[in-house]
Design an enzyme around this catalytic site. Structure first.
Site, mmCIF file in Angstrom:
data_model
loop_
_atom_site.group_PDB
_atom_site.id
_atom_site.type_symbol
_atom_site.label_atom_id
_atom_site.label_comp_id
_atom_site.label_asym_id
_atom_site.label_seq_id
_atom_site.Cartn_x
_atom_site.Cartn_y
_atom_site.Cartn_z
ATOM 1 N N CYS A 158 0.832 -1.198 0.000
ATOM 2 C CA CYS A 158 0.000 0.000 0.000
ATOM 3 C C CYS A 158 0.875 1.259 0.000
ATOM 4 C CB CYS A 158 -0.972 -0.061 1.174
ATOM 5 S SG CYS A 158 -2.350 1.094 1.069
ATOM 6 N N HIS A 159 0.832 2.078 1.047
ATOM 7 C CA HIS A 159 1.723 3.236 1.147
ATOM 8 C C HIS A 159 3.087 2.860 1.718
ATOM 9 C CE1 HIS A 159 -2.155 5.505 0.887
ATOM 10 N NE2 HIS A 159 -1.398 6.378 0.251
ATOM 11 N N GLU A 187 -4.103 6.702 -9.183
ATOM 12 C CA GLU A 187 -5.551 6.645 -9.365
ATOM 13 C C GLU A 187 -6.252 6.432 -8.030
ATOM 14 O OE1 GLU A 187 -8.261 4.353 -12.579
ATOM 15 O OE2 GLU A 187 -7.121 3.038 -11.261
#
Length: 376
Positions: A158-159, A187
């Protein structure tokens, strides 16, 4: 039981082979790995974003199930706070029932005190907090680089790949340069990062591309794991189980078989539905709706429509919403489905669906606004 035969056998073996030396080999130690989380979290993410508990819980459970010892670290050390999450979700409930996991989150190791030689690999957990403190943590960057240089596994979800942005190897090159990877996509950030993204020092996908990474991604919020040798990355929270099992495989083990969690089953059902476009997924969901996270399926289709730019993407979003709709009575989902029909050129069907919604909820602003937009 008469013990003499066994004693005689032992004496005979001693005569034939001499005294048997006691074993001095130490028992094999289970592999130790490092999970890294952000220290930023405050007030369940309301005043400052932290880490994603869903990602931590799933990674923790899979790694523990496969025999790994785990240390948990954060830039500041000590107790860390996750963003708001559902504590009754099966994986979160299981992690919270594990005293080792609870203790690890209550007393994380400061990254400045880590010794890379202690670890077979490192896995960086995501959450928007990771965009704030992990890229600025030089101690963490040194640890990740050292784990890589000693032949260890580097993973992030993810991050979490934000922690890799400043990692340089001994030859001066960025760790991600020339390597295939993924992470929370631009996005996805545009739709889900509106509150905090403007405060990030950089946006994840553009920065990784600038560093020379070969970026890959799946459609919005669909699972995606990229393995490039010892670099293992996952796109979003729904990629975590596959990422953790890829980590296990990268360490040379075969992941222990387990029952997929309902979010995994839901995403797999969506993927099959989009591939086959038949009634199998519809029937499967109708037979056992409790086995799936229906709201997740509906919301996935709703947000994919917001991001859709092509007829194929619009049709996929519509198919996902139609899969969930028999089990999810949500007027806004009906409005989104009507919008999809309209964008695909079927204004008649869209108007029919909107009028049906307004008959039940005459004040629904979303339906009225879409009807107004559809006027010639």
């Amino acid at each position: 039981m008469n013990r003499f035969p066994s004693l005689l056998l032992a004496c005979a073996m001693a005569i034939l082979h001499g005294p048997v030396a006691a074993s001095t080999a130490a028992p094999a130690q289970p592999p130790r790995v490092l999970l890294v989380v952000s220290s930023e979290g405050r007030d369940q993410g309301r005043t400052r974003p932290g880490f994603e508990m869903d990602e931590f819980a799933q990674a923790w459970l899979i790694l523990r199930r496969n025999g790994f010892e785990i240390d948990v670290a954060s830039p500041r050390g000590g107790a860390v706070e996750a963003d708001k999450y559902n504590a009754t979700e099966s994986f979160n409930a299981a992690a919270l029932a594990d005293p080792l996991a609870v203790r690890a989150l209550a007393g994380t190791l400061p990254t400045a005190q880590l010794r890379a030689g202690d670890y077979r690999g490192v896995l960086v957990i995501g959450g928007k907090g990771a965009m704030f403190d992990l890229p600025a943590d030089s101690a963490l960057q040194r640890t990740i680089a050292a784990i890589w240089e000693q032949g260890g596994i580097v993973a992030a979800v993810c991050h979490g790949p934000a922690a890799l942005a400043g990692v340089r190897l001994g030859n001066g090159r960025a760790l991600v340069e020339g390597r295939s990877m993924t992470g929370f996509s631009e996005e996805e950030e545009l739709l889900f990062g509106k509150r905090w993204a403007k405060e990030f020092a950089f946006q994840l996908e553009p920065r990784m591309r600038e560093l020379g990474a070969r970026w890959q991604e799946a459609p919005l919020m669909m699972p995606k794991v990229v393995v490039d040798g010892r670099l293992v990355t996952g796109q979003n929270p729904y990629s975590t189980p596959a990422l953790a099992e890829a980590f296990v495989r990268a360490s040379g083990q075969v992941p222990v078989a387990r029952e997929p969690w309902r979010d995994e089953r839901s995403m797999a059902l969506v993927e099959r539905h989009l591939q086959l476009r038949d009634t199998q997924a519809v029937q499967q969901l109708a037979r056992r709706p409790a086995d799936y996270h229906v709201e997740l399926i509906g919301i996935l289709g709703f947000y994919q429509l917001q991001a859709a730019q092509t007829p194929v993407a619009i049709a996929d979003a519509l198919a996902i919403m139609q899969l969930a709709r028999p089990h999810m009575d949500e007027p806004r989902l009906d409005v989104a489905m009507a919008e999809a029909h309209w964008r695909l050129g079927d204004a008649t069907r869209a108007r029919t669906q909107l009028r049906a919604v307004l008959e039940k909820q005459p004040a629904l602003e979303e339906a009225k606004a879409l009807l107004a937009r559809m006027q010639p």
